[in-house]
Design an enzyme around this catalytic site. Structure first.
Site, short mmCIF file in Angstrom:
data_model
loop_
_atom_site.label_atom_id
_atom_site.label_comp_id
_atom_site.label_asym_id
_atom_site.label_seq_id
_atom_site.Cartn_x
_atom_site.Cartn_y
_atom_site.Cartn_z
N PRO A 1 0.83 -1.21 0.00
CA PRO A 1 0.00 0.00 0.00
C PRO A 1 0.86 1.26 0.00
CG PRO A 1 -0.02 -1.04 2.17
CD PRO A 1 0.68 -1.99 1.25
N PRO A 2 0.65 2.17 -0.94
CA PRO A 2 1.42 3.42 -0.94
C PRO A 2 1.15 4.20 0.35
CG PRO A 2 0.26 3.11 -3.02
CD PRO A 2 -0.29 2.10 -2.07
N CYS A 3 2.21 4.74 0.94
CA CYS A 3 2.08 5.53 2.17
C CYS A 3 2.88 6.80 2.00
CB CYS A 3 2.58 4.75 3.38
SG CYS A 3 1.65 3.24 3.73
N GLN A 4 2.27 7.94 2.35
CA GLN A 4 2.92 9.23 2.09
C GLN A 4 3.45 9.93 3.34
OE1 GLN A 4 -0.21 8.48 0.52
NE2 GLN A 4 1.04 7.79 -1.17
N PHE B 1 5.53 9.42 5.82
CA PHE B 1 6.65 8.79 6.52
C PHE B 1 7.31 9.72 7.54
CE2 PHE B 1 6.74 6.68 2.25
CZ PHE B 1 6.12 5.53 2.69
#
Length: 339
Positions: A70-73, A75
């Site tokens: 899953p893309p996660c922005q 961080f």
């Protein structure tokens, strides 16, 4: 009976390719990008492939394993850990499907800084609530026989007891072993003029691997720059008169740009614009040209039997975003031993 697997944010199917090679049977794949979903369907079947926003997917079959990245922005946002932060929605959708499918095991892949993110902390808490024990860490693809020094974070969640991450102990493979048999001069700069209808839309494809051995038409200046770069070298090997102003004024950092690979060593991480030497270490170790799409696909250990859909740019994105197939296969065999 084969163990079943669901692939979320599947991309073109690098993870599924590794899991099917280990004997798993895919029962659902979800990918929002049309061209990536078309590539996935071309290789693993259309009937279980869903091209849609994962939030709209409600018909979820049971499965032994759920995989995906899953893309996660968010961080760097380690402060508030707000569960309603919209940047967290994609991993929450991943766990929503896990909750519906009730797999024995799930595997999450992401960039290595994910493990220091607020999303990861939230994922740990939610997975614990669902009854999963987590193991996490980073894996270097080269340690699993991939001709690429690609480091990624992996999380294994299990309802059947702790499952540690696999340990890679395979000798490193050089890029020459991956694509040394391919000709110096690619035969064309264009994909064949063919299309296929999928999900009610016509897209370019389906292309065989050899269709991806695509050249470029570099300028005389670019060719002159290429000739000055030794194996393992990069922009710092260029004489001043060949440096663009931005590089001349930037004396540090971006050390891999305009870089040339070493024949007997793994490449650095292949990203989505590997056909642009100004973006990284993407020059062929022997020839004065960037690597081709086919050479990049081989560095990601896709088999030559793999088929592709999309434009040159779309296919490059699929290749660069994929989990290397050989690494996915190592994860699959490791998880399979615990099922």
């Amino acid at each position: 009976m084969a163990h079943t697997v669901i692939d979320l944010f599947s991309g073109c199917g690098g993870m599924t390719a590794g899991f099917t090679a280990a004997g798993f049977r895919p029962v659902l794949a979800v990918e929002h990008n049309l061209h990536a979903a078309a590539t996935y369907a071309a290789n693993f079947g259309l009937s279980h492939t869903v091209c849609a926003d994962i939030a709209t997917v409600s018909d979820v079959p049971s499965a032994d394993v759920v995989i995906g990245g899953p893309p996660c922005q968010g961080f760097s946002n380690l402060g508030s850990r707000d569960v309603d932060d919209p940047r967290n929605q994609l991993w929450k959708q991943y766990l929503r499907v896990v909750c519906a499918a009730r797999p024995a095991v799930f595997v999450v892949e992401n960039v290595d800084r994910f493990l220091a993110s607020s999303e990861f902390a939230l994922l740990v808490a939610e997975a614990d609530r669902l009854g999963y024990t987590l193991s996490s860490g980073t894996l270097l693809a080269a340690d699993f026989g991939v001709p690429q020094r690609r480091k990624r974070a992996f999380v294994i969640g299990s309802r059947i007891g702790p499952i540690p991450l696999p340990v890679g102990s395979v000798p490193w493979v050089g890029v020459g072993d991956a694509f040394g048999d391919l000709p110096e001069r690619p035969p064309t700069t264009r994909l064949p003029l063919s299309t296929v209808e999928v999900f009610g839309t016509r897209v370019p494809g389906r292309f065989k691997s050899l269709d991806l051995h695509l050249g470029r038409n570099p300028t005389a200046l670019s060719l002159e720059r290429y000739r000055h770069i030794p194996p393992g070298g990069g922009r710092f090997d260029l004489p001043d008169h060949l440096l663009p102003r931005c590089w001349r004024e930037k004396k540090t950092g971006t050390t891999d740009v305009m870089g040339r690979m070493r024949w007997d060593q793994p490449s650095l991480t292949i990203r989505t614009e590997f056909y642009k030497p100004e973006k990284g270490q993407y020059l062929h170790p022997r020839w004065d040209r960037p690597i081709t799409h086919l050479e990049a696909a081989r560095l990601q250990t896709f088999p030559d039997t793999f088929e592709w859909c999309g434009s040159k740019i779309e296919i490059a994105r699929q290749i660069g975003n994929a989990v290397p197939v050989r690494l996915a296969h190592a994860l699959a065999t490791h998880v399979r031993d615990y099922l």
